[in-house]
Design a protein around this motif. Sequence first.
Motif, PDB file in Angstrom:
ATOM      1  N   TRP A 134     -78.341  74.169 -26.135  1.00 36.03           N
ATOM      2  CA  TRP A 134     -77.454  73.179 -25.546  1.00 36.03           C
ATOM      3  C   TRP A 134     -77.026  72.196 -26.632  1.00 36.03           C
ATOM      4  O   TRP A 134     -77.710  72.014 -27.639  1.00 36.03           O
ATOM      5  N   GLY A 135     -75.904  71.553 -26.413  1.00 38.09           N
ATOM      6  CA  GLY A 135     -75.560  70.395 -27.214  1.00 38.09           C
ATOM      7  C   GLY A 135     -76.225  69.162 -26.629  1.00 38.09           C
ATOM      8  O   GLY A 135     -76.851  69.221 -25.556  1.00 38.09           O
ATOM      9  N   LEU A 136     -76.088  68.024 -27.300  1.00 38.26           N
ATOM     10  CA  LEU A 136     -76.709  66.788 -26.822  1.00 38.26           C
ATOM     11  C   LEU A 136     -75.709  65.647 -26.931  1.00 38.26           C
ATOM     12  O   LEU A 136     -75.112  65.427 -27.992  1.00 38.26           O
ATOM     13  N   ILE A 137     -75.537  64.924 -25.852  1.00 43.03           N
ATOM     14  CA  ILE A 137     -74.734  63.702 -25.828  1.00 43.03           C
ATOM     15  C   ILE A 137     -75.703  62.532 -25.719  1.00 43.03           C
ATOM     16  O   ILE A 137     -76.537  62.484 -24.803  1.00 43.03           O
ATOM     17  N   CYS A 138     -75.622  61.597 -26.653  1.00 42.15           N
ATOM     18  CA  CYS A 138     -76.595  60.516 -26.721  1.00 42.15           C
ATOM     19  C   CYS A 138     -75.893  59.236 -27.183  1.00 42.15           C
ATOM     20  O   CYS A 138     -74.739  59.263 -27.623  1.00 42.15           O
ATOM     21  N   PRO A 139     -76.590  58.106 -27.109  1.00 46.03           N
ATOM     22  CA  PRO A 139     -76.010  56.856 -27.626  1.00 46.03           C
ATOM     23  C   PRO A 139     -75.690  56.968 -29.115  1.00 46.03           C
ATOM     24  O   PRO A 139     -76.393  57.642 -29.873  1.00 46.03           O
ATOM     25  N   GLY A 140     -74.622  56.286 -29.547  1.00 43.13           N
ATOM     26  CA  GLY A 140     -74.189  56.388 -30.926  1.00 43.13           C
ATOM     27  C   GLY A 140     -75.243  55.971 -31.923  1.00 43.13           C
ATOM     28  O   GLY A 140     -75.394  56.589 -32.981  1.00 43.13           O
ATOM     29  N   VAL A 141     -76.028  54.948 -31.591  1.00 40.39           N
ATOM     30  CA  VAL A 141     -77.025  54.452 -32.540  1.00 40.39           C
ATOM     31  C   VAL A 141     -78.202  55.403 -32.683  1.00 40.39           C
ATOM     32  O   VAL A 141     -78.990  55.268 -33.622  1.00 40.39           O
ATOM     33  N   GLN A 142     -78.331  56.369 -31.766  1.00 39.98           N
ATOM     34  CA  GLN A 142     -79.463  57.289 -31.812  1.00 39.98           C
ATOM     35  C   GLN A 142     -79.078  58.680 -32.287  1.00 39.98           C
ATOM     36  O   GLN A 142     -79.903  59.592 -32.237  1.00 39.98           O
ATOM     37  N   LEU A 155     -73.094  64.847 -29.884  1.00 39.39           N
ATOM     38  CA  LEU A 155     -72.027  63.879 -29.668  1.00 39.39           C
ATOM     39  C   LEU A 155     -72.684  62.517 -29.492  1.00 39.39           C
ATOM     40  O   LEU A 155     -73.233  62.212 -28.422  1.00 39.39           O
ATOM     41  N   ALA A 156     -72.684  61.740 -30.555  1.00 36.78           N
ATOM     42  CA  ALA A 156     -73.285  60.405 -30.528  1.00 36.78           C
ATOM     43  C   ALA A 156     -72.161  59.406 -30.302  1.00 36.78           C
ATOM     44  O   ALA A 156     -71.403  59.081 -31.215  1.00 36.78           O
ATOM     45  N   ALA A 252     -92.063  56.368 -26.380  1.00 36.58           N
ATOM     46  CA  ALA A 252     -92.425  54.975 -26.109  1.00 36.58           C
ATOM     47  C   ALA A 252     -91.296  54.011 -26.423  1.00 36.58           C
ATOM     48  O   ALA A 252     -91.425  52.804 -26.193  1.00 36.58           O
ATOM     49  N   GLY A 253     -90.174  54.514 -26.970  1.00 37.53           N
ATOM     50  CA  GLY A 253     -89.049  53.655 -27.324  1.00 37.53           C
ATOM     51  C   GLY A 253     -89.310  52.799 -28.539  1.00 37.53           C
ATOM     52  O   GLY A 253     -88.755  51.710 -28.674  1.00 37.53           O
ATOM     53  N   MET A 254     -90.127  53.298 -29.483  1.00 32.59           N
ATOM     54  CA  MET A 254     -90.528  52.502 -30.639  1.00 32.59           C
ATOM     55  C   MET A 254     -90.100  53.123 -31.961  1.00 32.59           C
ATOM     56  O   MET A 254     -90.580  52.713 -33.013  1.00 32.59           O
ATOM     57  N   LEU A 255     -89.224  54.100 -31.933  1.00 30.54           N
ATOM     58  CA  LEU A 255     -88.781  54.745 -33.170  1.00 30.54           C
ATOM     59  C   LEU A 255     -87.566  53.981 -33.690  1.00 30.54           C
ATOM     60  O   LEU A 255     -86.470  54.063 -33.132  1.00 30.54           O
ATOM     61  N   GLN A 256     -87.766  53.234 -34.753  1.00 28.70           N
ATOM     62  CA  GLN A 256     -86.729  52.352 -35.258  1.00 28.70           C
ATOM     63  C   GLN A 256     -85.724  53.109 -36.123  1.00 28.70           C
ATOM     64  O   GLN A 256     -86.104  53.775 -37.088  1.00 28.70           O
ATOM     65  N   GLY A 257     -84.449  52.986 -35.791  1.00 28.86           N
ATOM     66  CA  GLY A 257     -83.398  53.570 -36.605  1.00 28.86           C
ATOM     67  C   GLY A 257     -83.414  55.078 -36.678  1.00 28.86           C
ATOM     68  O   GLY A 257     -82.756  55.665 -37.549  1.00 28.86           O
ATOM     69  N   GLY A 258     -84.149  55.736 -35.800  1.00 32.28           N
ATOM     70  CA  GLY A 258     -84.216  57.187 -35.825  1.00 32.28           C
ATOM     71  C   GLY A 258     -84.974  57.755 -37.004  1.00 32.28           C
ATOM     72  O   GLY A 258     -84.905  58.956 -37.269  1.00 32.28           O
ATOM     73  N   GLN A 259     -85.736  56.938 -37.703  1.00 29.70           N
ATOM     74  CA  GLN A 259     -86.474  57.394 -38.877  1.00 29.70           C
ATOM     75  C   GLN A 259     -87.834  57.944 -38.469  1.00 29.70           C
ATOM     76  O   GLN A 259     -88.569  57.330 -37.692  1.00 29.70           O
ATOM     77  N   LEU A 260     -88.174  59.103 -39.012  1.00 28.81           N
ATOM     78  CA  LEU A 260     -89.511  59.666 -38.769  1.00 28.81           C
ATOM     79  C   LEU A 260     -90.554  58.848 -39.516  1.00 28.81           C
ATOM     80  O   LEU A 260     -90.309  58.332 -40.609  1.00 28.81           O
TER      81      LEU A 260
END
Length: 514
Positions: A134-142, A155-156, A252-260
């Motif tokens: 599947w493709g993924l549609i998500c918020p632009g910042v993520q 599609l961000a 948990a919503g704690m991943l800042q800036g999408g960085q691993l």
Amino acid sequence: MGVVRVQSFAFSGIRAVPVEVQAQAAGGLPAFLVVGLPDKAVGEARERVRAALAAMGLALPPKRLLINLAPADQIKEGSHFDLPMALAVLGTMDILPPEELARFAALGELALDGGIVAVAGILPAAIAAAERDWGLICPGVQGPEAAWAGNLAILAAPDLMSLINHFRGTQILMPPGVAGLAEAPPGPDLAQVKGMELARRAMEIAAAGGHHMLMIGPPGAGKSMLASRLPGILPDLSPMEALEVSMVHSVAGMLQGGQLLKRPPFREPHHSASQAALTGGGQRAKPGEVSLAHRGVLFLDELPEFPRAALEALRQPVEAGRTTVARAAAHITYPARFQMIAAMNPCRCGHFGNAARECGRAPRCAEDYQGKISGPLMDRIDLVVEVSPITPIELSRAPAGETSAVVAARVAMARAAQRERAGEADGGWLNSELEVDRIVLQPDARDYAEKAAERLGLSARGFTRMLRVSRSIADLAGVETVRRIDVAEAFAYRHRAPGQPTLRPRKNQGVAAD
């Protein structure tokens, strides 16, 4: 009327569970209904969708609009269903092509002005979408976070209007780039720690094998200071570990800036933390501190001050490396393979053993205070070390100790030996998880271990953990088989209750049982 379908996900731990958002516009009195066991946040999505469409100059059709979240017998939680519901509604209005929407999964919260707000769980959702083509549609910042899933059409979008323009061909949403690795800020260095040689040695052993450790000492002895320097001697996470840890933090919503996350996490909850805060739970069964510390360190300062129920709840994750949040409707499991480092005072006043400063209730106060830590939990702690305060003269004149970089090099060498011995790329290779039959002891070391364990009355778990610690000591020394001296040092760190035999040094024989 036809049904418009958009894929989305619910979350069970760090596992993304597919949910199909179905929309149908039929004749009848105008209504906007959401079915499929939605929670309050999902039910309120109707008003956010209505407001977001109004911000773009659109209105809901004067029909009976029905949204079904399938499977209908699974509870749907969270605001991330806003976006797939809005896309499905736009599909029923012939603004977006339904056949194109069916190829995408979508997650995102809607603002009243039509903006798409960041939500938790994008990383595991992206991985699950990639597995299903599947493709993924998500918020632009993520978008950078979702890009870690690899070969995936993403599609961000910053808002709903940009998504509509993209599907209609008047605007192109460019694929997001992969976010980098999160660089941890430099922490305190071990070179700043003077004296405390025994505690430093115990911490190095704990770091080498991933063992649990408890430090006991009076206030101001340096227990917290030493624990804060443990992350500085741990190696970086492997790629698979980094992905696994980052998935927990994403949920948990704690991943800042999408960085691993590149470095092992270090969590230090306050001793007023509840059982749900430590092991996970709450209204939406969020991961607790034990899961946020996965592949890292959980530091519990003032251990006896934690609620008794919270401490007892640590027994299962300490042993199994996972924690299960049990609900009437579901059982949610989170990974929790952490290294527990704890600190405590010997008694409530903190000065037991110091005749000049201890309270008048000694030694009963120390027995009562230490008795707050149950035997089963104490049996799961691999190393117990007494931290004695150093004098002002020692603090002023003692030379600086080894730097964190020097100790980290030895820890890395020991861990490399463990990984090579296990023959596994990731997971299950640390000495703290090693099967006892894979620990090779020299004959005199085995005889000594058996006799000393019988003399001290160690449980089977205690004996196994002692052997694992001895394996880590041998790895730090760079030897293939565990020696008698390694076993003796491991026994010296084993906790014993008052009245039990102790271990004392004998001339030219290391440590032996009385």
